[in-house]
Design an enzyme around this catalytic site. Structure first.
Site, mmCIF file in Angstrom:
data_model
loop_
_atom_site.group_PDB
_atom_site.id
_atom_site.type_symbol
_atom_site.label_atom_id
_atom_site.label_comp_id
_atom_site.label_asym_id
_atom_site.label_seq_id
_atom_site.Cartn_x
_atom_site.Cartn_y
_atom_site.Cartn_z
ATOM 1 N N GLU A 149 20.510 18.945 6.081
ATOM 2 C CA GLU A 149 21.002 17.693 5.507
ATOM 3 C C GLU A 149 21.989 17.916 4.372
ATOM 4 O O GLU A 149 22.994 17.215 4.264
ATOM 5 C CB GLU A 149 19.817 16.862 5.017
ATOM 6 N N ARG A 162 13.034 12.217 -12.160
ATOM 7 C CA ARG A 162 12.569 12.175 -10.770
ATOM 8 C C ARG A 162 11.816 13.454 -10.396
ATOM 9 O O ARG A 162 10.887 13.413 -9.574
ATOM 10 C CB ARG A 162 13.763 11.955 -9.838
ATOM 11 N N ASP A 169 14.860 17.088 -3.247
ATOM 12 C CA ASP A 169 15.051 16.627 -1.865
ATOM 13 C C ASP A 169 15.837 17.636 -1.036
ATOM 14 O O ASP A 169 16.993 17.384 -0.718
ATOM 15 C CB ASP A 169 15.770 15.277 -1.852
ATOM 16 N N GLU A 205 6.433 21.080 3.597
ATOM 17 C CA GLU A 205 7.483 20.467 4.408
ATOM 18 C C GLU A 205 8.799 21.182 4.135
ATOM 19 O O GLU A 205 9.287 21.207 3.002
ATOM 20 C CB GLU A 205 7.613 18.973 4.093
ATOM 21 N N LYS A 235 5.148 8.152 5.330
ATOM 22 C CA LYS A 235 6.031 7.986 4.175
ATOM 23 C C LYS A 235 5.786 6.577 3.662
ATOM 24 O O LYS A 235 6.052 5.601 4.369
ATOM 25 C CB LYS A 235 7.493 8.170 4.573
ATOM 26 N N GLU A 271 11.638 5.063 -1.072
ATOM 27 C CA GLU A 271 12.937 4.696 -0.510
ATOM 28 C C GLU A 271 12.853 3.465 0.390
ATOM 29 O O GLU A 271 13.425 3.407 1.475
ATOM 30 C CB GLU A 271 13.534 5.883 0.247
#
Length: 712
Positions: free
Chosen positions: A401, A344, A373, A395, A295, A299
């Site tokens: 989450e 985004r 996300d 993924e 990654k 972020e």
């Protein structure tokens, strides 16, 4: 007298402990191997199987035969003996399989064949690893009480690299999960190997998972130090006989943080040498090390863009060092920058399509199922099918989450199937996401799929007793993406709760409806990213502070004139990143499915839906329907009292009660907020919010597990 009281107390404690130790606590997952109660079925299996003939010349073969012993002893009360064999197990290198002359040419190194051959039942494969997978498949066949008379199963994985991604930190905290601490006890390693490491590996191997990423994508360079590499080696040595390779996450700034360099520029010769040396060092500890997940420039994570380089420069630096060792790089496409004023949804596509063809052959772009996300529902990511010269690792997030953590009952196979079966039209109709990922559309040799693990050190591994279904489902779909959600649910239920048909029918009904239920009770009709900031547990549609792309208002755009994000050519034109066939279907509110409506369209509160309701009324009614269906799940589960063991029944009951409260809170908070814009009354058939909006806005949850901003 006191002495006898003490003895009696100790005996009572011992009996209590014994009782508790045999309780059905979920530790065995779907590998319970409980005795088959139907004696007719058990007898037919014994006749067809008989004694076992197999040779165990490797650690993997021994594990396979031990598992077969364990399974047959548990299911049938039988074991191997010196009698003439009826169950033949092995590879063509063993005489008893070689003399059968079986055609195993299409099975590769991991596939297996289950078949009847005369009076014999056969488990055969080209390798011991394939035999292990075949043994688990055979035991699954018995656990689900499937017939053996015409047994003929030839199976090989459609995707080569099938990995769990653990978002586990070296401190044993886990990001975005609520199931306790990490199973990886770094401080005790390498001196002590927890027995449960073997059970973790067994569970993974039983569904064909062949890789595990041990560390969080928000990486810590410390794991690359020698003191930790010897710990990684201990885990790799433990997992290897089960066919599981270990992977790590690479922190891009490691050459600076632990290497003493003043730069991590991927084109700097000193940096290149540092990574070459470090990767060579890793392979001295772990000769079959799988490679890295990265990654970068996302972020707050460091990356090549800090040095004026791009993602291809960064990925290729690692890929070239890994290539001589047969290692791979899975470079995450989850990149976006709030300084860029582009939607985004569009940023990863813009970034990576421009780099197509520049990556080394052992690089795969690790791409989430959707462009934002891991929302409760997203349309498939437009990157799938858009980089013909670069493979993609799909993924998926097994941990929940944005779906109630590991507190809510949500069976995720239907959501994953929705993505896998989505048609990208990259090379005409039928170019599904699944066929992009398995390499068949663009003839990619590197194929991979990753699931963000929902595993912790809770006794039942996944917290919610039903959440293990998602670990199981991920493995099954990673092996064969054509298996249906219904088949997977049926298998898991029978292996986990037994074969009583009425019990199986109730549990599978709950599972198969649960994803849509949770979508409708939280983010229906294409709404997304309206969760509470930070820990993401519960609603927060009013959140509007901080960087815009981390707020809720950025995404729902509720105002007096309507709600939804216009991503058509009249808005951000994110829809334009899809194939023309997809654009044609989704560009109009009349033709797009309601489930994606507000993802791509901003519509008036009085817009007339396909149901005939106004958008406002449809939104309210959908929320209410979601809440009602959570309540119905609770009623269905209550009917299983006595059919399911008391311990698991009580825990699921308690969690469903909380889920119902959470669903009602989510609905009330969102509708109270959105009504401030719609200014329409609530439909009479729904339960209006119980409290004023300020109550919901001021409500706080503290020390939520899995929240990266908190230690608990």
């Amino acid at each position: 007298m006191h002495k006898y009281r003490l003895i009696l107390a100790l005996l009572a404690a011992s009996l209590c402990y014994t009782t508790l130790s045999y309780a059905e606590d979920g530790y065995r997952l779907w590998l319970r191997y409980e005795p088959i109660e139907n004696e007719a079925i058990a007898a037919s299996y014994r006749d067809a199987i008989g004694p076992v003939f197999a040779e165990a010349k490797s650690k993997t073969a021994k594990i396979a035969i031990d598992e077969l012993d364990r399974g047959l002893n548990g299911l049938l009360g039988t074991n191997r003996s010196s009698l003439p064999p009826h169950l033949l197990v092995g590879t063509p290198q063993t005489a008893h399989i070689k003399e059968l002359g079986l055609d195993l040419s299409e099975l590769g190194d991991e596939g297996y064949l289950l078949t009847r051959h005369g009076d014999n039942t056969v488990i055969a494969a080209n390798t011991d690893q394939g035999v292990l997978y075949g043994v688990f498949a055979f035991l699954r066949h018995l656990q689900t009480q499937s017939p053996l008379q015409d047994l003929q199963v030839a199976s090989a994985p459609k995707i080569d690299h099938r990995l769990l991604n653990h978002w586990d930190n070296l401190t044993r905290t886990i990001e975005r999960t609520m199931v306790g601490a990490s199973i990886f006890n770094w401080f005790d390693l390498p001196y002590y190997i927890e027995p449960y490491y073997h059970d973790y590996a067994r569970a993974c191997a039983s569904v064909g998972i062949n890789g595990t990423v041990l560390t969080n994508v928000n990486a810590n360079a410390t794991v690359l130090r020698p003191q930790f590499l010897e710990k990684v080696k201990a885990l790799a040595d433990t997992f290897r006989p089960y066919g599981i390779r270990v992977y790590l996450t690479a922190r891009f700034s490691a050459p600076v943080e632990i290497g003493g360099l003043d730069t991590a520029d991927p084109l700097d010769p000193a940096v290149i040498k540092w990574w070459n040396d470090k990767i060579d060092e890793i392979y001295t500890y772990v000769p079959d090390f799988g490679g890295f997940v990265v990654k970068a420039n996302s972020e707050g994570q460091p990356g090549p863009q800090a040095y004026g380089r791009d993602h291809a420069d960064g990925a290729n630096l690692l890929a070239r060092a890994l290539a001589p060792h047969d290692g791979i790089v899975m470079w995450r496409a989850f990149v976006y920058d709030f300084e860029i004023k582009e939607d985004r949804h569009k940023q990863a596509y813009t970034e990576f399509t421009a780099l197509d063809g520049r990556f080394e052959p052992n690089v795969s772009i690790q791409t989430k199922n959707g462009a934002i996300d891991f929302m409760p529902r997203e349309p498939f990511h437009p990157l799938f099918g858009a980089t013909p010269d670069t493979p993609h690792t799909l993924e998926l997030q097994i941990t929940q989450e944005y779906l109630g953590g590991d507190i809510h009952l949500v069976y995720l196979a239907p959501m994953w199937k929705e993505t896998l079966e989505s048609d990208t039209f990259a090379k005409g109709a039928g170019s599904t996401v699944a066929k992009i990922v398995d390499g068949s559309v663009f003839d990619h040799e590197l194929t991979a799929i990753a699931g963000v693990a929902n595993i912790g050190n809770e006794r039942n591994w996944t917290g919610h007793p039903m959440a293990a279904s998602n670990w199981y489902a991920f493995g099954r779909l990673a092996w064969d993406h054509q298996i249906s959600s219904e088949q997977i649910a049926d298998e898991w239920t029978r292996m986990t709760f037994g074969n009583d048909d009425s019990t199986v029918a109730i549990i599978t009904k709950i599972l198969l409806g649960s994803h849509q239920t949770v979508v409708d009770s939280s983010m229906p009709l294409g709404l997304h990213h309206i969760m509470y900031p930070g820990h993401h547990y519960g609603p927060g549609p009013w959140h509007d502070q901080g960087r815009p792309d981390w707020t809720s208002t950025y995404y729902h755009k509720a105002s007096s004139d309507g709600i939804g994000f216009d991503r058509t050519e009249n808005g951000s034109d994110a829809l334009g990143q899809y194939a023309p066939e997809v654009v044609e279907k989704w560009r109009s509110p009349e033709t797009i499915e309601d489930k994606f409506l507000l993802w791509f369209h901003h519509l008036d509160w009085d817009y007339k839906m396909k149901s005939g309701n106004t958008l406002w009324n449809e939104l309210c009614l959908t929320y209410q329907d979601g809440v009602d269906r959570v309540a119905e799940m609770g009623k269905q589960w209550a009917n299983l009292q006595g059919a399911v063991d008391d311990q698991r029944h009580a825990r699921v009951t308690a969690l469903l009660n909380r889920q119902l409260e959470d669903a009602k809170f989510y609905m009330d908070a969102c509708l109270a907020y959105f009504q401030t814009f719609s200014q329409r009354p609530f439909p009479e058939s729904i339960d209006a919010p119980e409290y004023p909006l300020e109550y919901y806005k001021s409500f706080e949850l503290y020390h939520v597990p899995g929240h990266p901003g908190e230690q608990w």
